[in-house]
Design an enzyme around this catalytic site. Structure first.
Site, mmCIF file in Angstrom:
data_model
loop_
_atom_site.group_PDB
_atom_site.id
_atom_site.type_symbol
_atom_site.label_atom_id
_atom_site.label_comp_id
_atom_site.label_asym_id
_atom_site.label_seq_id
_atom_site.Cartn_x
_atom_site.Cartn_y
_atom_site.Cartn_z
ATOM 1 N N ARG A 1 -2.093 -5.934 -8.235
ATOM 2 C CA ARG A 1 -1.000 -6.889 -8.032
ATOM 3 C C ARG A 1 -0.942 -7.946 -9.128
ATOM 4 N NH1 ARG A 1 -2.961 -8.179 -2.146
ATOM 5 N NH2 ARG A 1 -4.786 -8.094 -3.440
ATOM 6 N N LYS B 1 -15.582 -7.708 4.145
ATOM 7 C CA LYS B 1 -14.475 -8.053 5.049
ATOM 8 C C LYS B 1 -14.828 -7.738 6.492
ATOM 9 C CE LYS B 1 -10.687 -7.276 1.743
ATOM 10 N NZ LYS B 1 -9.607 -6.322 1.372
ATOM 11 N N HIS C 1 0.843 -1.200 0.000
ATOM 12 C CA HIS C 1 0.000 0.000 0.000
ATOM 13 C C HIS C 1 0.879 1.250 0.000
ATOM 14 C CE1 HIS C 1 -3.087 -2.590 2.338
ATOM 15 N NE2 HIS C 1 -3.612 -2.373 1.146
ATOM 16 N N SER D 1 -2.815 -7.723 3.113
ATOM 17 C CA SER D 1 -3.037 -7.538 4.551
ATOM 18 C C SER D 1 -3.390 -8.871 5.210
ATOM 19 C CB SER D 1 -4.186 -6.551 4.787
ATOM 20 O OG SER D 1 -3.851 -5.291 4.274
HETATM 21 O O1 PNS Z 1 -8.748 -2.626 0.405
HETATM 22 P P1 PNS Z 1 -10.076 -3.084 -0.134
HETATM 23 O O2 PNS Z 1 -10.829 -3.885 0.907
HETATM 24 O O3 PNS Z 1 -9.959 -3.831 -1.442
HETATM 25 O O4 PNS Z 1 -10.898 -1.745 -0.441
HETATM 26 C C1 PNS Z 1 -12.220 -1.816 -0.927
HETATM 27 C C2 PNS Z 1 -12.955 -0.492 -0.643
HETATM 28 C C3 PNS Z 1 -12.993 -0.239 0.860
HETATM 29 C C4 PNS Z 1 -12.245 0.631 -1.363
HETATM 30 C C5 PNS Z 1 -14.392 -0.653 -1.221
HETATM 31 O O5 PNS Z 1 -15.050 -1.718 -0.578
HETATM 32 C C6 PNS Z 1 -15.210 0.647 -1.085
HETATM 33 O O6 PNS Z 1 -15.075 1.523 -1.921
HETATM 34 N N1 PNS Z 1 -16.047 0.739 -0.012
HETATM 35 C C7 PNS Z 1 -16.887 1.896 0.223
HETATM 36 C C8 PNS Z 1 -18.336 1.618 -0.225
HETATM 37 C C9 PNS Z 1 -18.448 1.773 -1.730
HETATM 38 O O7 PNS Z 1 -18.291 2.844 -2.271
HETATM 39 N N2 PNS Z 1 -18.688 0.642 -2.443
HETATM 40 C C10 PNS Z 1 -18.669 0.645 -3.903
HETATM 41 C C11 PNS Z 1 -19.999 0.785 -4.524
HETATM 42 S S1 PNS Z 1 -20.952 -0.660 -4.316
#
Ligand code: PNS
Length: 164
Positions: free
Chosen positions: A90, A41, A17, A128
């Site tokens: 990745r 998650k 990250h 992570s």
């Molecule tokens: O590190 P991650 O878990 O891959 O990140 C994913 C994250 C947190 C960026 C994604 O789940 C997110 O954008 N969550 C906020 C809610 C949202 O906007 N969801 C997308 C539309 S359904």
């Protein structure tokens, strides 16, 4: 001012990250690292703990800020007057999910685009969840997370396992 948002769950932030955040900080005037909720998650660290670790990890990068947001990424990007979402890729296995998220976010906020930075090769295998698995069993995670938060993660996760 060109503002980018680096979103994620950061549970916890890894060197992978941090590499993406550092490289983004060279491309934009300001980078905001946003700790958001991933409904798929179940985090091991609270949002405040994750934010605190990020703040320590990026303390020496002057144009990087971090905060938590409990809502849609597209909304947050609008709120912060950013027009770019930066994500790291990745492997091709990341792509399908990230591609779908990028399309949804652009539908929700047509003023923002998602750009993908390719991971540095030494971080290709890093995640992570891998870091957490290693730390839970008392393994050395110093090659995977910023030095300033290494002890906190190890102590916390090995303690958690002993309590189980
Ligand atoms: O590190 P991650 O878990 O891959 O990140 C994913 C994250 C947190 C960026 C994604 O789940 C997110 O954008 N969550 C906020 C809610 C949202 O906007 N969801 C997308 C539309 S359904």
């Amino acid at each position: 001012m060109k503002i980018a948002v680096c979103p994620g769950s950061f549970d916890p932030i890894t060197l992978g990250h941090l590499d993406i955040i550092q490289r983004a900080s060279l491309m934009f005037d300001k980078v905001i690292v946003a700790v958001l909720v991933n409904p798929g998650k179940n985090p091991s660290f609270t949002a405040e703990e994750r934010l605190n670790m990020i703040k320590r990890a990026v303390a020496d990068i002057p144009n990087v800020e971090a905060e938590c947001f409990d809502g849609l990424l597209a909304e947050y990007v609008r709120l912060r007057k950013a027009h770019t979402i930066v994500k790291g890729l990745r492997a091709v296995t990341d792509f399908e999910y990230e591609f779908q998220m990028a399309l949804i976010n652009r539908k929700l906020n047509p003023e923002a685009d998602t750009v993908f930075l390719t991971t540095s090769s030494q971080h290709m295998y890093l995640s992570s969840s891998m870091v957490k698995s290693i730390a839970r069993f008392g393994g050395d995670i110093s090659d995977f997370v910023p030095e300033c938060i290494c002890r906190e993660i190890s102590d916390r996760l090995s303690r958690q396992r002993n309590d189980e």
